[in-house]
Design a protein around this motif. Structure first.
Motif, short mmCIF file in Angstrom:
data_model
loop_
_atom_site.label_atom_id
_atom_site.label_comp_id
_atom_site.label_asym_id
_atom_site.label_seq_id
_atom_site.Cartn_x
_atom_site.Cartn_y
_atom_site.Cartn_z
N ARG A 15 4.36 10.70 -6.34
CA ARG A 15 5.69 11.20 -6.91
C ARG A 15 5.18 11.83 -8.39
N VAL A 16 4.83 10.97 -8.69
CA VAL A 16 4.37 10.98 -10.23
C VAL A 16 2.88 10.91 -10.95
N ASN A 17 2.25 11.62 -10.80
CA ASN A 17 0.93 12.98 -11.88
C ASN A 17 0.57 11.42 -12.87
N PRO A 18 -0.62 10.43 -12.55
CA PRO A 18 -0.13 9.93 -14.20
C PRO A 18 -1.31 10.46 -14.74
N THR A 19 -2.04 11.87 -14.69
CA THR A 19 -3.06 12.44 -14.60
C THR A 19 -2.00 12.88 -16.33
N ASP A 20 -1.07 13.41 -16.13
CA ASP A 20 -0.39 13.97 -17.30
C ASP A 20 0.10 12.10 -17.94
N ARG A 21 -0.36 12.39 -19.26
CA ARG A 21 -0.63 11.05 -20.07
C ARG A 21 1.25 11.11 -20.79
N ALA A 22 2.15 11.86 -20.55
CA ALA A 22 3.56 11.70 -20.65
C ALA A 22 4.07 10.35 -19.75
N GLU A 36 0.49 -1.12 0.12
CA GLU A 36 -0.13 -0.07 0.06
C GLU A 36 0.95 1.13 0.17
N ALA A 37 1.79 1.06 0.86
CA ALA A 37 2.86 2.31 0.90
C ALA A 37 3.36 2.84 -0.49
N ALA A 38 3.90 1.35 -1.10
CA ALA A 38 4.48 2.27 -2.64
C ALA A 38 3.96 2.65 -3.48
N LEU A 39 2.50 2.08 -3.24
CA LEU A 39 1.90 2.18 -4.37
C LEU A 39 1.17 3.95 -4.24
N ASP A 40 1.53 4.60 -2.89
CA ASP A 40 0.51 5.85 -2.79
C ASP A 40 2.00 6.05 -3.01
N LEU A 41 2.49 5.99 -2.75
CA LEU A 41 4.24 6.96 -2.93
C LEU A 41 4.46 7.04 -4.30
N ASN A 42 3.88 6.01 -5.72
CA ASN A 42 3.71 6.02 -6.80
C ASN A 42 2.90 7.25 -7.08
N VAL A 43 1.97 7.34 -7.00
CA VAL A 43 0.87 8.27 -7.05
C VAL A 43 2.19 9.57 -6.71
N ASN A 84 -5.46 9.67 -6.38
CA ASN A 84 -4.78 10.69 -7.69
C ASN A 84 -4.65 11.62 -6.96
N PRO A 85 -3.99 12.33 -5.56
CA PRO A 85 -3.82 13.81 -4.85
C PRO A 85 -3.87 14.46 -6.20
N GLY A 86 -3.01 14.04 -7.58
CA GLY A 86 -3.04 14.83 -8.23
C GLY A 86 -1.24 16.51 -7.53
N THR A 87 -0.64 15.65 -6.43
CA THR A 87 0.28 16.88 -6.57
C THR A 87 1.73 16.52 -6.97
N GLY A 88 1.57 15.07 -7.17
CA GLY A 88 3.21 14.42 -7.70
C GLY A 88 3.72 15.75 -9.07
N ASN A 89 5.04 15.25 -8.63
CA ASN A 89 5.46 16.62 -10.42
C ASN A 89 7.21 15.93 -10.49
N GLU A 90 7.33 14.72 -9.78
CA GLU A 90 8.03 13.73 -10.43
C GLU A 90 8.19 13.79 -12.27
N ASP A 91 9.74 13.96 -12.95
CA ASP A 91 9.29 13.48 -14.46
C ASP A 91 9.89 12.33 -14.47
N PRO A 92 10.03 11.26 -14.55
CA PRO A 92 10.92 10.10 -14.52
C PRO A 92 11.48 10.25 -15.91
N TRP A 93 11.11 10.59 -16.75
CA TRP A 93 11.47 11.28 -18.32
C TRP A 93 12.95 11.83 -17.90
N MET A 94 12.37 13.02 -17.22
CA MET A 94 13.98 13.97 -16.95
C MET A 94 14.92 13.51 -16.57
N ASP A 95 13.77 12.65 -15.52
CA ASP A 95 16.11 11.69 -14.94
C ASP A 95 16.36 10.85 -15.80
N TYR A 96 15.85 10.26 -16.68
CA TYR A 96 16.30 9.07 -17.45
C TYR A 96 16.32 9.86 -18.97
#
Length: 245
Positions: A36-43, A27-34, A176-188
């Motif tokens: 940190r990264v907002n899936p509302t953004d299609r990318a 539960e903690a992992a699923l929560d942390l994922n959403v 989804n709290p809509g607060t995630g602002n990390e961009d996994p693609w930028m890190d990549y």
């Protein structure tokens, strides 16, 4: 014991239900994922969904459903093999707000349809919900074939979960709290554009890093970045002014 139709999912369900610590980590992992990264953004949605696949693979491994190739004492195995083993057990569909499930897409068509055993992950469900279209025909028969996709209404999976608790590994799924602002693609991309191979393209990432350490060490680091070509003269002057306060 009533079975879901999948011995692997039965073991997973039993582990999650019987080990509070495992359920808590899931539960903690699923929560942390959403968060940190907002899936509302299609990318970002693809990266977030891939993370859920990996999370379920790690849970399956912890539950003993998946084992390291070659046995638990094997060294140097490829983690991608473990992920493929997980994909061989079930597909994973994830959403963070209630909506129809997109089962398959197609280019100029609806795709392959509902053919794979699937674990559905959503806050509208009472837990990880398993559906095998070959066994749970009443669910599979309710797919909607569109011009570009095959979908499944949210209520169909929800009703299946209520009718068949043996197909549910109970846990709390995050919205989804809509607060995630990390961009996994930028890190990549930052990792891709290493200063050694791309001294000019990597300047953007180098210039964005805050300086740390003593004044002398920061100045030496900036001089080294300028001399190696990671910073232009203008960027170097700007960073020097920042360090000097």
């Amino acid at each position: 014991m009533v079975t879901s139709g999948s011995s692997a999912f039965d073991v997973l369900r039993g582990a999650i239900a019987g080990q509070p610590s495992l359920r808590s980590e899931l539960e903690a992992a699923l929560d942390l994922n959403v968060r940190r990264v907002n899936p509302t953004d299609r990318a970002n949605r693809f990266g977030s969904g891939a993370a859920v696949e990996w999370i379920l693979a790690t849970v399956a491994y912890a539950a003993g459903v998946l084992t390291v190739p070659g046995g638990h004492n094997a060294n140097g195995f490829d983690l991608r093999d473990l992920r493929e083993d997980a994909r061989g057990l079930w597909s994973v569909k994830n959403q963070t707000k209630r909506g129809e499930w997109r089962i398959s897409n197609g280019l100029g068509g609806s795709g392959g349809g509902f053919v794979d055993a699937t674990v559905f992950v959503a806050p509208s469900l009472p837990g990880l919900t398993f559906v095998d279209p070959n066994l749970h025909v009443d669910v599979a028969d309710q797919v909607v074939v569109k011009s570009d996709a095959v979908t499944l209404p949210a209520r169909v999976v929800e009703e299946h979960a209520l009718r068949r608790p043996e197909c549910v590994a109970p846990c709390e799924m995050p919205k989804n709290p809509g607060t995630g602002n990390e961009d996994p693609w930028m890190d990549y991309v930052e990792n891709l554009l290493s200063p050694q191979r791309f001294p000019q393209l990597s300047r953007l990432f180098a210039a964005s890093k805050p300086t740390t350490g003593t004044l002398t060490s920061e100045l030496q680091a900036l001089i080294g970045m300028r001399d190696s070509g990671q910073l232009t003269a203008e960027q170097f002057d700007l960073m020097i002014r920042r360090v000097g306060g």
